[in-house]
Design a protein around this motif. Structure first.
Motif, PDB file in Angstrom:
ATOM      1  N   UNK A  88       0.435   2.166  -9.451  1.00 14.64           N
ATOM      2  CA  UNK A  88       0.512   3.547  -8.963  1.00 14.64           C
ATOM      3  C   UNK A  88      -0.756   3.872  -8.202  1.00 14.64           C
ATOM      4  N   UNK A  89      -0.588   4.331  -6.953  1.00 15.30           N
ATOM      5  CA  UNK A  89      -1.727   4.721  -6.122  1.00 15.30           C
ATOM      6  C   UNK A  89      -1.588   6.194  -5.739  1.00 15.30           C
TER       7      UNK A  89
ATOM      8  N   UNK B  29       0.851  -1.188   0.000  1.00 14.99           N
ATOM      9  CA  UNK B  29       0.000   0.000   0.000  1.00 14.99           C
ATOM     10  C   UNK B  29       0.892   1.245   0.000  1.00 14.99           C
ATOM     11  N   UNK B  30       1.518   1.505  -1.153  1.00 21.26           N
ATOM     12  CA  UNK B  30       2.458   2.611  -1.320  1.00 21.26           C
ATOM     13  C   UNK B  30       2.126   3.353  -2.606  1.00 21.26           C
ATOM     14  N   UNK B  31       2.807   4.481  -2.811  1.00 16.96           N
ATOM     15  CA  UNK B  31       2.532   5.283  -4.003  1.00 16.96           C
ATOM     16  C   UNK B  31       2.913   4.568  -5.289  1.00 16.96           C
ATOM     17  N   UNK B  32       4.064   3.896  -5.273  1.00 17.97           N
ATOM     18  CA  UNK B  32       4.617   3.371  -6.521  1.00 17.97           C
ATOM     19  C   UNK B  32       5.244   1.996  -6.293  1.00 17.97           C
ATOM     20  N   UNK B  33       4.999   1.083  -7.229  1.00 20.55           N
ATOM     21  CA  UNK B  33       5.556  -0.268  -7.119  1.00 20.55           C
ATOM     22  C   UNK B  33       5.670  -0.869  -8.515  1.00 20.55           C
ATOM     23  N   UNK B  34       6.662  -1.755  -8.694  1.00 17.72           N
ATOM     24  CA  UNK B  34       6.749  -2.470  -9.965  1.00 17.72           C
ATOM     25  C   UNK B  34       7.380  -3.834  -9.788  1.00 17.72           C
ATOM     26  N   UNK B  35       7.049  -4.700 -10.739  1.00 22.01           N
ATOM     27  CA  UNK B  35       7.636  -6.040 -10.875  1.00 22.01           C
ATOM     28  C   UNK B  35       8.231  -6.103 -12.277  1.00 22.01           C
TER      29      UNK B  35
END
Length: 365
Positions: A91-92, A62-68
């Motif tokens: 992107x949240x 539960x964060x602003x930005x993440x990627x795999x």
């Protein structure tokens, strides 16, 4: 660090101008853009990092930005060589739908060709599941941190690949919280060797392939600033793996270098500015964007290791304006490492951001 929140943050800016129910973007091969200038870095003070914990942190956050992110080298049963890239960004932003963007690319090394495509969706809430399952339209990732399956299909190419982890996750900057500029960072680990097999299709012709891949997972509460980066993921035939990162500011000055060197025996050396010498040995100008990228590198690392990195295809530029608004170069490379008079061959992937300027603008998040 894979680089990439830069892309995902722009995906959010783009989506605020678009219908949240938009269908997947169509495949592209070239997009006219304005003259190149530096792109971006993220500039947000990091919180005090907590520990990275598995299997929890294989999943979404539960964060602003993440990627795999997946990259790798494959060979068909008759010896044809391919490189592949596949990524899903999450992107949240408070008050907006959750944005998912995805990029896929296939390098046809022996044909000196490069194919890519993109996807973009928005959904009311974050895709949460364990084991992890992510879908951006008809593109998918399924992973439990040990075994993964990725699938992407476009008009001119597709791949469906199974990946099996061969090494424990490698935490960057020792504890898995990676700083790539002053007071800027995110959680970041790599799975540096994944045995890979599956099917690649080009022009409707299926071929069975196998090879070796690399996976990055990165997440945090970071936003976008000015600058760019050069990122290297290298796998040598003697079992050595290397992640190397170079940040640049808006004037294209190098502001920080760092990396992680993993030996075949499991020993790790964390690298910083004073340990790293990185020199471009050539350049390439994109016929699509006009951007001029470094092309070919000489890297010097302790103790006495020199690596020569060479692109396998010059044109491996993605113009992902419809999903993330970003133009960048990401491609398969060959590597020769020399140490104590012994040469070792290898392979890898390089990502270059901040060298091209998209001809679109974005509202702030």
């Amino acid at each position: 660090m894979r680089r990439r929140a830069f892309l995902a943050t722009l995906a959010f800016g783009l989506l605020t101008c678009r219908n949240a129910n938009e269908q997947p973007a169509q495949e592209h091969t070239a997009t006219p853009v304005a003259s190149p200038r530096p792109a971006s870095l993220f500039l947000t003070p990091p919180p005090a990092p907590g520990p990275v914990v598995f299997p929890r942190d294989f999943g979404s956050h539960d964060v602003l930005t993440e990627w795999w992110y997946y990259t790798g080298h494959l060979r068909s049963t008759v010896g044809e060589r391919f490189g592949f890239q596949f990524v899903i960004f999450q992107v949240q932003r408070f008050g907006y739908p959750v944005v998912y963007a995805a990029h896929a690319a296939l390098t046809l090394v022996d044909r000196q060709a490069f194919l890519w495509d993109e996807r973009l969706i928005a959904v009311p809430q974050r895709q949460e599941s364990w084991p992890l399952v992510l879908a951006v339209a008809d593109w998918t990732i399924a992973s439990d941190g040990e075994t993964d399956r990725i699938s992407a299909r476009s008009r001119s190419f597709s791949f469906t690949l199974e990946l099996q982890n061969q090494r424990p996750p490698l935490l960057h900057d020792e504890d898995g919280y990676f700083s790539w500029a002053p007071e800027t960072g995110s959680y970041y680990y790599s799975r540096t060797r994944l045995a890979t097999w599956g099917v690649v299709s080009v022009g409707g012709h299926d071929v069975t392939v196998s090879g070796l891949a690399w996976n990055d997972h990165q997440w945090g509460n970071f936003l976008l600033g000015a600058g760019g980066w050069d990122w290297f993921a290298i796998q040598l035939e003697d079992g050595t793996d290397l992640m190397l990162w170079q940040s640049r500011d808006a004037a294209q000055r190098v502001i920080q270098r760092s990396g992680t060197l993993l030996r075949a025996d499991g020993s790790i050396r964390w690298l910083h500015d004073a340990n790293i010498r990185l020199h471009a040995t050539g350049s390439w100008q994109s016929p699509h964007s006009g951007a001029i990228y470094p092309s070919g590198w000489r890297i010097e690392l302790p103790p006495g290791m020199t690596l020569t990195v060479t692109p396998l295809v010059l044109d491996q530029e993605l113009q992902t304006l419809r999903s993330t608004g970003v133009i960048y170069w990401e491609g398969a490379v060959s590597v020769i490492a020399e140490q104590a008079g012994v040469n070792t061959a290898g392979q890898g992937y390089v990502e270059l951001t901040g060298y091209a300027t998209p001809s679109v603008s974005f509202p702030p998040p």
